[in-house]
Write a protein that holds these residues in place. Structure first.
Motif, PDB file in Angstrom:
ATOM      1  N   UNK A 180     -68.115  76.371  -9.804  1.00  0.00           N
ATOM      2  CA  UNK A 180     -68.009  75.292 -11.206  1.00  0.00           C
ATOM      3  C   UNK A 180     -67.193  74.651 -10.838  1.00  0.00           C
ATOM      4  N   UNK A 181     -66.374  75.014 -10.225  1.00  0.00           N
ATOM      5  CA  UNK A 181     -65.125  74.277  -9.669  1.00  0.00           C
ATOM      6  C   UNK A 181     -65.192  73.476  -8.810  1.00  0.00           C
ATOM      7  N   UNK A 182     -65.974  74.019  -7.684  1.00  0.00           N
ATOM      8  CA  UNK A 182     -66.570  73.506  -6.899  1.00  0.00           C
ATOM      9  C   UNK A 182     -67.291  71.829  -7.112  1.00  0.00           C
ATOM     10  N   UNK A 183     -68.412  72.221  -7.579  1.00  0.00           N
ATOM     11  CA  UNK A 183     -68.918  70.833  -8.154  1.00  0.00           C
ATOM     12  C   UNK A 183     -67.651  69.496  -9.059  1.00  0.00           C
ATOM     13  N   UNK A 184     -67.801  70.438  -9.285  1.00  0.00           N
ATOM     14  CA  UNK A 184     -66.612  69.362 -10.111  1.00  0.00           C
ATOM     15  C   UNK A 184     -65.606  68.857  -9.638  1.00  0.00           C
ATOM     16  N   UNK A 185     -64.484  69.470  -8.541  1.00  0.00           N
ATOM     17  CA  UNK A 185     -64.522  68.968  -7.407  1.00  0.00           C
ATOM     18  C   UNK A 185     -64.491  67.383  -6.833  1.00  0.00           C
ATOM     19  N   UNK A 186     -66.058  68.240  -6.688  1.00  0.00           N
ATOM     20  CA  UNK A 186     -67.060  67.460  -5.664  1.00  0.00           C
ATOM     21  C   UNK A 186     -67.131  65.544  -6.414  1.00  0.00           C
ATOM     22  N   UNK A 230     -75.583  67.794 -11.222  1.00  0.00           N
ATOM     23  CA  UNK A 230     -75.740  68.661 -10.096  1.00  0.00           C
ATOM     24  C   UNK A 230     -76.596  70.109 -10.736  1.00  0.00           C
ATOM     25  N   UNK A 231     -75.631  70.721 -11.568  1.00  0.00           N
ATOM     26  CA  UNK A 231     -76.233  72.528 -11.338  1.00  0.00           C
ATOM     27  C   UNK A 231     -77.161  72.715 -12.429  1.00  0.00           C
ATOM     28  N   UNK A 232     -77.474  71.521 -12.857  1.00  0.00           N
ATOM     29  CA  UNK A 232     -78.426  72.164 -13.845  1.00  0.00           C
ATOM     30  C   UNK A 232     -78.314  73.098 -15.415  1.00  0.00           C
ATOM     31  N   UNK A 233     -76.701  72.572 -15.834  1.00  0.00           N
ATOM     32  CA  UNK A 233     -76.209  73.346 -16.630  1.00  0.00           C
ATOM     33  C   UNK A 233     -75.193  72.414 -17.714  1.00  0.00           C
ATOM     34  N   UNK A 234     -75.218  72.933 -19.276  1.00  0.00           N
ATOM     35  CA  UNK A 234     -74.693  72.360 -19.681  1.00  0.00           C
ATOM     36  C   UNK A 234     -73.152  71.699 -19.432  1.00  0.00           C
ATOM     37  N   UNK A 290     -79.560  58.754  -8.669  1.00  0.00           N
ATOM     38  CA  UNK A 290     -80.488  60.147  -8.519  1.00  0.00           C
ATOM     39  C   UNK A 290     -80.133  61.214  -7.323  1.00  0.00           C
ATOM     40  N   UNK A 291     -79.696  59.893  -6.221  1.00  0.00           N
ATOM     41  CA  UNK A 291     -79.101  61.111  -5.355  1.00  0.00           C
ATOM     42  C   UNK A 291     -78.010  61.702  -5.246  1.00  0.00           C
ATOM     43  N   UNK A 292     -76.902  60.498  -6.037  1.00  0.00           N
ATOM     44  CA  UNK A 292     -75.604  61.283  -6.384  1.00  0.00           C
ATOM     45  C   UNK A 292     -75.281  62.447  -7.735  1.00  0.00           C
ATOM     46  N   UNK A 293     -77.240  62.170  -8.830  1.00  0.00           N
ATOM     47  CA  UNK A 293     -76.513  63.665  -9.290  1.00  0.00           C
ATOM     48  C   UNK A 293     -77.502  64.815  -9.467  1.00  0.00           C
ATOM     49  N   UNK A 294     -77.910  64.959  -8.212  1.00  0.00           N
ATOM     50  CA  UNK A 294     -79.160  65.493  -7.115  1.00  0.00           C
ATOM     51  C   UNK A 294     -80.319  66.233  -7.825  1.00  0.00           C
TER      52      UNK A 294
END
Length: 297
Positions: free
Chosen positions: A10-16, A26-30, A134-138
């Motif tokens: 979670x931290x990694x995705x938010x940081x990126x 990106x992670x397909x979570x809420x 779309x690519x940015x949002x994975x």
């Protein structure tokens, strides 16, 4: 103390992504779930890792230090997945492909399938800006776009080069000229794409360089609509050569100009973090073969 890898992810995705919303997509979570995971990580270790409430969020010194390590960690995790049997390209799978260049994309897909015939493609066609989003949002795995946006997390491979030509009605009076003089636009209706179109950006540069102002301009959202309008003698357009398949109702004419903006380059783009995956590696290999054959590299 056992590390919670879900919280680290979670931290990694938010940081990126520099924001919770994009990281959640990106992670397909809420978003609430992701925010709770980040807070749990910070609370557990009594560290502030990310500052701010609105994107772009910033990292604290501790957050910057942790990001370097999570980047290494998840990079190794991807390599382990490959080692332990990530799906091989020849075994199939689905590639989500976004593009603003259907003809070139179809050529790419055919070449890819020659190596991995069991692969399925899910293709989304839009303009360059929407494809980039779309690519940015994975939401896609691979993008094939004209003059893509530069992003530090992307890996690019040149794929094709195309040229703008004038597209006119089959009976359009060329006054005996073998090339299209841009000055003719001063007495013509110019049909253009939407404001976010990369092709439109090139057209605007060419008109500016030539100090030409069309008599009238009509905006149409798709290439197909523009071609149909030309076929019905509503106006003319400047389009990429590969966007104009044979049609007895219209014809293409070379443009009389030395402007560098006449040439447009297209690229395959992926997120750098996924370049080790077999399907993505093959996509890059196919793109490099196209580029070599076309003298782009």
């Amino acid at each position: 103390m056992t590390i919670n890898f879900q919280h680290l992810r979670a931290f990694h995705a938010i940081a990126l992504e520099q924001g919770v919303s994009r990281a959640a997509r990106r992670l397909n979570v809420s978003q609430p779930t992701l925010s709770k995971q980040l807070k749990a990580l910070e609370d557990r270790y009594q560290l502030k890792l990310i500052e701010g409430t609105r994107p772009p969020l910033s990292l604290t010194p501790a957050g910057e230090s942790l990001l370097k390590r999570t980047t290494a960690l998840f990079g190794v995790a991807d390599e382990i997945s490959l080692l332990l049997g990530e799906t091989k390209t020849e075994e199939g799978g689905t590639i989500r492909l976004g593009t603003d260049s259907p003809p070139q994309t179809a050529e790419f897909m055919a070449a890819y399938l020659a190596h991995a015939p069991e692969t399925d493609f899910k293709v989304t066609v839009s303009n360059a800006q929407a494809t980039n989003e779309l690519l940015l949002k994975a939401q896609i795995d691979v993008a094939i776009v004209c003059e893509p946006f530069v992003h530090s997390d992307y890996v690019y491979a040149p794929l094709y080069s195309d040229t703008l030509v004038a597209v006119v009605h089959a009976d359009w009076d060329d006054h005996g000229a073998k090339q299209f003089d841009l000055l003719r636009l001063q007495s013509e209706v110019l049909l253009i794409r939407e404001p976010t179109s990369r092709t439109l950006s090139s057209i605007k540069r060419i008109l500016s360089e030539s100090s030409v102002e069309p008599a009238r301009i009509m905006e149409m959202h798709t290439r197909e609509m523009i071609r149909e309008a030309i076929a019905n003698n509503i106006g003319i357009s400047l389009m990429l050569r590969h966007e104009c398949p044979p049609d007895p109702r219209i014809r293409t004419v070379e443009i009389s100009s030395n402007s560098k903006s006449l040439t447009v380059n297209g690229y395959l783009a992926i997120r750098g973090e996924r370049k080790r995956l077999p399907a993505i590696r093959l996509a890059l290999t196919v793109a490099n073969a196209f580029a070599t054959a076309r003298g782009l590299i």
